[in-house]
Design a protein around this motif. Structure first.
Motif, short mmCIF file in Angstrom:
data_model
loop_
_atom_site.label_atom_id
_atom_site.label_comp_id
_atom_site.label_asym_id
_atom_site.label_seq_id
_atom_site.Cartn_x
_atom_site.Cartn_y
_atom_site.Cartn_z
N SER A 161 0.81 -1.22 0.00
CA SER A 161 0.00 0.00 0.00
C SER A 161 0.84 1.27 0.00
CB SER A 161 -0.93 0.00 1.22
OG SER A 161 -0.18 -0.06 2.43
N ASP A 162 2.15 1.14 0.30
CA ASP A 162 3.05 2.29 0.36
C ASP A 162 3.88 2.46 -0.91
OD1 ASP A 162 2.34 3.14 2.91
OD2 ASP A 162 3.75 1.76 3.87
N ARG A 163 3.71 1.56 -1.89
CA ARG A 163 4.58 1.58 -3.06
C ARG A 163 4.52 2.89 -3.84
NH1 ARG A 163 3.28 -4.19 -5.21
NH2 ARG A 163 4.48 -5.35 -3.67
N GLY A 164 3.31 3.46 -3.94
CA GLY A 164 3.17 4.69 -4.70
C GLY A 164 3.98 5.83 -4.11
N ARG A 165 3.86 6.04 -2.81
CA ARG A 165 4.61 7.15 -2.21
C ARG A 165 6.10 6.83 -2.13
NH1 ARG A 165 4.24 7.77 4.12
NH2 ARG A 165 3.93 5.63 4.84
N TYR A 166 6.44 5.55 -2.00
CA TYR A 166 7.86 5.17 -2.05
C TYR A 166 8.45 5.54 -3.41
CZ TYR A 166 11.93 2.19 -2.76
OH TYR A 166 13.19 1.74 -3.08
N THR A 167 7.76 5.17 -4.48
CA THR A 167 8.24 5.45 -5.81
C THR A 167 8.35 6.96 -6.06
OG1 THR A 167 7.21 3.43 -6.62
CG2 THR A 167 7.86 5.04 -8.27
#
Length: 244
Positions: A161-167
């Protein structure tokens, strides 16, 4: 996106249906270090990186190289020994201290002004700086831009669920002309819950495709390293991302 398939047709599972709600807390990651549950660490370094190192560095010198969720990756010393500046971020202070100890490097530590409670550990040589904090807090530390990112065990470790903000953070750290090397895993996520989490090829395209050209350099069978995963297949894929 270039991809070379093996004879085994790998099914893509919509990540949102299987692992979307899987959560590993920062405390759990820190406990893994305390309890030596660090099967993700590769004491001999990452062999695919070693194989494609020239393609990654392009013969350039004095690069700034970023290691997200660095742990005690031995590759950090590889790059430092080649004359590059290495910056990493890791939530486990124990992992950072073990890196310097195992690599026989003297270091200093100091607080990070912008991040109360966080520290940065710097090699005496000055070319390795490891930030002990959450990757999501790191932008507040103003660490500058990077020529290279080596993302092994980071994209596949952050909660799905955190992949978008990580990227978004990773892309914000890149200089013009960057090269970004990322390793992902393909397996049946209905049989293994991760981490490392399953990242479909389609999601790599969604996450990075608007700003990056995406090239699959190699796909290797990694089932021998994951015998206990319970899945029928386990592939590692190495992608090279370049500026669009």
């Amino acid at each position: 996106m270039n991809d070379t398939r093996t004879s085994l047709d790998i099914k893509e599972y919509p990540d949102s249906e299987v692992q979307k709600n899987r959560i590993i807390t920062q405390e759990e990651w820190q406990d893994n270090w305390v309890n030596h549950k660090i099967g993700f660490h590769q004491a001999e370094g990452h062999q695919l990186l070693k194989k494609h190192l020239d393609n990654f560095l392009k013969g350039e010198s004095g690069l700034r190289v970023f290691f997200p969720l660095c742990g005690k990756a031995v590759e950090m010393k590889w790059f430092a020994d080649l004359g590059h500046s290495v910056i990493g971020v890791e939530i486990s202070e124990l992992g950072i201290r073990e890196f310097f100890m195992e690599q026989n490097l003297s270091y200093s530590e100091e607080p990070i002004t912008e991040l109360p409670g966080a520290k940065v550990f710097k090699s005496s040589s000055g070319n390795i700086s490891l930030y002990c904090c959450s990757i999501f807090d790191l932008p507040r530390a103003n660490i500058g831009k990077f020529d290279r990112i080596w993302d092994r065990g980071a994209l596949v470790a952050v909660n799905p669920s955190d992949r978008g903000r990580y990227t978004d953070i990773m892309l914000s750290l890149l200089r013009k002309g960057f090269l970004y090397l990322v390793s992902i895993f393909s397996y049946d996520p209905t049989k293994f819950e991760g981490p490392p989490f399953y990242v479909p090829d389609s999601e790599v395209q969604t996450l990075f495709g608007t700003k990056c050209n995406i090239h699959c350099l190699e796909k290797v069978d990694a089932i021998e390293k994951r015998k206990n995963a319970g899945t029928d297949y386990f592939f590692e894929k190495l992608y090279l991302l370049t500026e669009r």
